[in-house]
Write a protein that holds these residues in place. Structure first.
Motif, PDB file in Angstrom:
ATOM      1  N   SER A 125       0.834  -1.207   0.000  1.00 35.03           N
ATOM      2  CA  SER A 125       0.000   0.000   0.000  1.00 35.03           C
ATOM      3  C   SER A 125       0.867   1.254   0.000  1.00 35.03           C
ATOM      4  CB  SER A 125      -0.920  -0.004   1.232  1.00 35.03           C
ATOM      5  OG  SER A 125      -1.661  -1.193   1.316  1.00 35.03           O
ATOM      6  N   PRO A 126       1.589   1.505  -1.089  1.00 37.49           N
ATOM      7  CA  PRO A 126       2.529   2.623  -1.108  1.00 37.49           C
ATOM      8  C   PRO A 126       1.885   3.998  -1.016  1.00 37.49           C
ATOM      9  CG  PRO A 126       2.317   1.674  -3.293  1.00 37.49           C
ATOM     10  CD  PRO A 126       1.596   0.756  -2.356  1.00 37.49           C
ATOM     11  N   ARG A 127       0.575   4.099  -1.237  1.00 36.50           N
ATOM     12  CA  ARG A 127      -0.096   5.399  -1.173  1.00 36.50           C
ATOM     13  C   ARG A 127      -0.839   5.595   0.150  1.00 36.50           C
ATOM     14  NH1 ARG A 127       2.794   8.144  -3.641  1.00 36.50           N
ATOM     15  NH2 ARG A 127       1.219   9.799  -3.547  1.00 36.50           N
ATOM     16  N   SER A 128      -0.567   4.764   1.134  1.00 36.42           N
ATOM     17  CA  SER A 128      -1.296   4.829   2.405  1.00 36.42           C
ATOM     18  C   SER A 128      -0.340   4.931   3.580  1.00 36.42           C
ATOM     19  CB  SER A 128      -2.173   3.582   2.585  1.00 36.42           C
ATOM     20  OG  SER A 128      -3.054   3.407   1.500  1.00 36.42           O
ATOM     21  N   LEU A 129      -0.857   5.474   4.682  1.00 36.23           N
ATOM     22  CA  LEU A 129      -0.171   5.405   5.961  1.00 36.23           C
ATOM     23  C   LEU A 129      -0.839   4.305   6.772  1.00 36.23           C
ATOM     24  CD1 LEU A 129      -0.556   8.720   5.217  1.00 36.23           C
ATOM     25  CD2 LEU A 129       0.922   8.891   7.219  1.00 36.23           C
ATOM     26  N   VAL A 130      -0.072   3.417   7.358  1.00 36.41           N
ATOM     27  CA  VAL A 130      -0.595   2.350   8.209  1.00 36.41           C
ATOM     28  C   VAL A 130      -0.349   2.758   9.657  1.00 36.41           C
ATOM     29  CG1 VAL A 130      -0.476  -0.079   8.834  1.00 36.41           C
ATOM     30  CG2 VAL A 130      -0.154   0.608   6.443  1.00 36.41           C
ATOM     31  N   HIS A 131      -1.433   3.030  10.383  1.00 35.17           N
ATOM     32  CA  HIS A 131      -1.332   3.548  11.751  1.00 35.17           C
ATOM     33  C   HIS A 131      -1.720   2.462  12.745  1.00 35.17           C
ATOM     34  CE1 HIS A 131      -3.186   6.227  15.106  1.00 35.17           C
ATOM     35  NE2 HIS A 131      -1.915   5.986  15.365  1.00 35.17           N
ATOM     36  N   THR A 189      11.372   7.483  29.806  1.00 35.68           N
ATOM     37  CA  THR A 189      10.963   6.802  28.584  1.00 35.68           C
ATOM     38  C   THR A 189       9.522   7.194  28.265  1.00 35.68           C
ATOM     39  OG1 THR A 189      10.153   4.837  29.718  1.00 35.68           O
ATOM     40  CG2 THR A 189      12.482   4.860  29.070  1.00 35.68           C
ATOM     41  N   ARG A 190       9.098   6.893  27.046  1.00 30.55           N
ATOM     42  CA  ARG A 190       7.701   7.174  26.682  1.00 30.55           C
ATOM     43  C   ARG A 190       7.215   6.128  25.698  1.00 30.55           C
ATOM     44  NH1 ARG A 190       8.106  12.416  22.592  1.00 30.55           N
ATOM     45  NH2 ARG A 190      10.160  11.939  21.752  1.00 30.55           N
ATOM     46  N   GLN A 191       5.901   5.857  25.763  1.00 30.96           N
ATOM     47  CA  GLN A 191       5.295   4.902  24.859  1.00 30.96           C
ATOM     48  C   GLN A 191       4.805   5.627  23.610  1.00 30.96           C
ATOM     49  OE1 GLN A 191       3.700   1.994  28.426  1.00 30.96           O
ATOM     50  NE2 GLN A 191       2.466   2.184  26.601  1.00 30.96           N
ATOM     51  N   LEU A 192       4.852   4.904  22.491  1.00 30.78           N
ATOM     52  CA  LEU A 192       4.593   5.512  21.194  1.00 30.78           C
ATOM     53  C   LEU A 192       3.552   4.720  20.407  1.00 30.78           C
ATOM     54  CD1 LEU A 192       8.337   5.958  20.129  1.00 30.78           C
ATOM     55  CD2 LEU A 192       6.872   7.723  21.141  1.00 30.78           C
ATOM     56  N   ASP A 193       2.900   5.418  19.482  1.00 28.37           N
ATOM     57  CA  ASP A 193       2.164   4.777  18.401  1.00 28.37           C
ATOM     58  C   ASP A 193       3.158   4.465  17.293  1.00 28.37           C
ATOM     59  OD1 ASP A 193      -0.289   4.922  19.630  1.00 28.37           O
ATOM     60  OD2 ASP A 193      -1.038   6.591  18.429  1.00 28.37           O
ATOM     61  N   LEU A 194       2.681   3.752  16.262  1.00 31.81           N
ATOM     62  CA  LEU A 194       3.535   3.385  15.136  1.00 31.81           C
ATOM     63  C   LEU A 194       2.822   3.711  13.827  1.00 31.81           C
ATOM     64  CD1 LEU A 194       6.144   1.937  14.125  1.00 31.81           C
ATOM     65  CD2 LEU A 194       4.853  -0.211  14.255  1.00 31.81           C
ATOM     66  N   VAL A 195       3.546   4.326  12.899  1.00 38.80           N
ATOM     67  CA  VAL A 195       3.042   4.569  11.547  1.00 38.80           C
ATOM     68  C   VAL A 195       4.052   4.013  10.555  1.00 38.80           C
ATOM     69  CG1 VAL A 195       2.576   6.312   9.772  1.00 38.80           C
ATOM     70  CG2 VAL A 195       1.596   6.570  12.048  1.00 38.80           C
ATOM     71  N   LEU A 196       3.555   3.201   9.618  1.00 37.74           N
ATOM     72  CA  LEU A 196       4.373   2.613   8.562  1.00 37.74           C
ATOM     73  C   LEU A 196       3.999   3.289   7.250  1.00 37.74           C
ATOM     74  CD1 LEU A 196       3.680  -1.123   9.503  1.00 37.74           C
ATOM     75  CD2 LEU A 196       5.418   0.398  10.484  1.00 37.74           C
ATOM     76  N   LEU A 222       6.148   6.902  16.287  1.00 38.80           N
ATOM     77  CA  LEU A 222       7.342   6.517  15.554  1.00 38.80           C
ATOM     78  C   LEU A 222       6.949   6.239  14.104  1.00 38.80           C
ATOM     79  CD1 LEU A 222      10.394   5.674  15.594  1.00 38.80           C
ATOM     80  CD2 LEU A 222       9.569   3.324  15.916  1.00 38.80           C
ATOM     81  N   PHE A 223       7.583   6.934  13.172  1.00 35.92           N
ATOM     82  CA  PHE A 223       7.346   6.730  11.746  1.00 35.92           C
ATOM     83  C   PHE A 223       8.457   5.850  11.188  1.00 35.92           C
ATOM     84  CE2 PHE A 223       4.925  10.418  12.749  1.00 35.92           C
ATOM     85  CZ  PHE A 223       3.852  10.427  11.873  1.00 35.92           C
ATOM     86  N   MET A 224       8.046   4.716  10.606  1.00 40.68           N
ATOM     87  CA  MET A 224       8.981   3.826   9.921  1.00 40.68           C
ATOM     88  C   MET A 224       8.726   3.977   8.423  1.00 40.68           C
ATOM     89  SD  MET A 224      10.959   2.029  12.025  1.00 40.68           S
ATOM     90  CE  MET A 224      11.402   0.547  11.130  1.00 40.68           C
ATOM     91  N   THR A 225       9.675   4.600   7.745  1.00 39.35           N
ATOM     92  CA  THR A 225       9.550   4.866   6.316  1.00 39.35           C
ATOM     93  C   THR A 225      10.501   3.955   5.561  1.00 39.35           C
ATOM     94  OG1 THR A 225       9.045   7.191   6.788  1.00 39.35           O
ATOM     95  CG2 THR A 225       9.676   6.643   4.537  1.00 39.35           C
TER      96      THR A 225
END
Length: 226
Positions: free
Chosen positions: A65-71, A89-96, A161-164
């Motif tokens: 899904s190259p045109r989408s953000l996966v949250h 420390t802190r807890q995070l969401d994740l976006v791919l 956290l954004f993983m690109t």
């Protein structure tokens, strides 16, 4: 080679920032027993079996899904027993997301606020055969080539956290979460009991560009509320 296919329920969200409409994919049921912790020098991920399966599936969705953000929302989750985040420390969401999307993480908070309930959808995913022990030698050698562009880059914004990366690197690394789901429960339960089963995205793997290492650990003991 894919052995079978699984159904993954997701919700599809669309929101505009100016003239541009963005598509955001979320799991229909976000993982509950999953935490992503920013530990400064590295990122720590603690998961149960269901969460590992889900994130491995969403890693595969990101590849296709190259045109989408996966949250993947998880920053509000309770950490497992005896693993509460330390001070600082802190807890995070994740976006791919695919690098070609060229989404600016600084705009994520605004986009996130505009997302509605979304529309339910079921994604059919191929399940790869187990590859525990590493990827094929040819792929590993290519990753260490100086012109390799199939690398993950990270950004941190709005407690996320954004993983690109490229489709290839997402596809090639989804098994790291699926391995946690396949082998973690049996390893932890086998006598003598060894509660630690993990994998990681290591600097020497050839998949990290401008990105910190990620430690991924299976945990079977969570509080009744987490």
């Amino acid at each position: 080679m894919a052995t079978h296919r699984v159904k993954l329920p997701v919700t599809i969200h669309r929101a505009r920032l100016g003239p541009v409409e963005f598509k955001v994919i979320r799991p229909a049921r976000p993982p509950v027993r999953a935490v992503l912790v920013d530990r400064d020098r590295y990122v720590d991920t603690l998961l149960d079996q269901d969460a590992a399966k889900l994130i491995g599936g969403l890693w595969t969705v990101a590849a296709s899904s190259p045109r989408s953000l996966v949250h993947i929302p998880m920053r509000g989750n309770r950490a497992p027993d005896h693993a509460q985040p330390e001070a600082g420390t802190r807890q995070l969401d994740l976006v791919l997301l695919h690098h070609s999307l060229q989404f600016a993480p600084a705009r994520w908070k605004e986009l996130r606020a505009r997302l509605g309930p979304g529309r339910p959808r079921t994604v059919i995913l191929p399940v790869p055969a187990p590859v525990r022990g590493g990827e094929p030698a040819g792929d590993e050698e290519a990753r260490h080539h100086r012109e390799n562009r199939d690398l993950f880059h990270q950004h941190l914004h709005a407690e996320t956290l954004f993983m690109t990366g490229s489709a290839k690197v997402f596809r090639a690394t989804a098994h790291r979460f699926l391995d946690i789901a396949r082998y973690g429960p049996g390893h932890v339960a086998a006598p003598p009991r060894n509660p630690h089963f993990c994998t990681q995205f290591h600097a020497a793997d050839g998949v990290l560009g401008d990105a910190r290492e990620i430690h991924i650990e299976y945990r079977d003991r969570w509080s009744p509320h987490g």
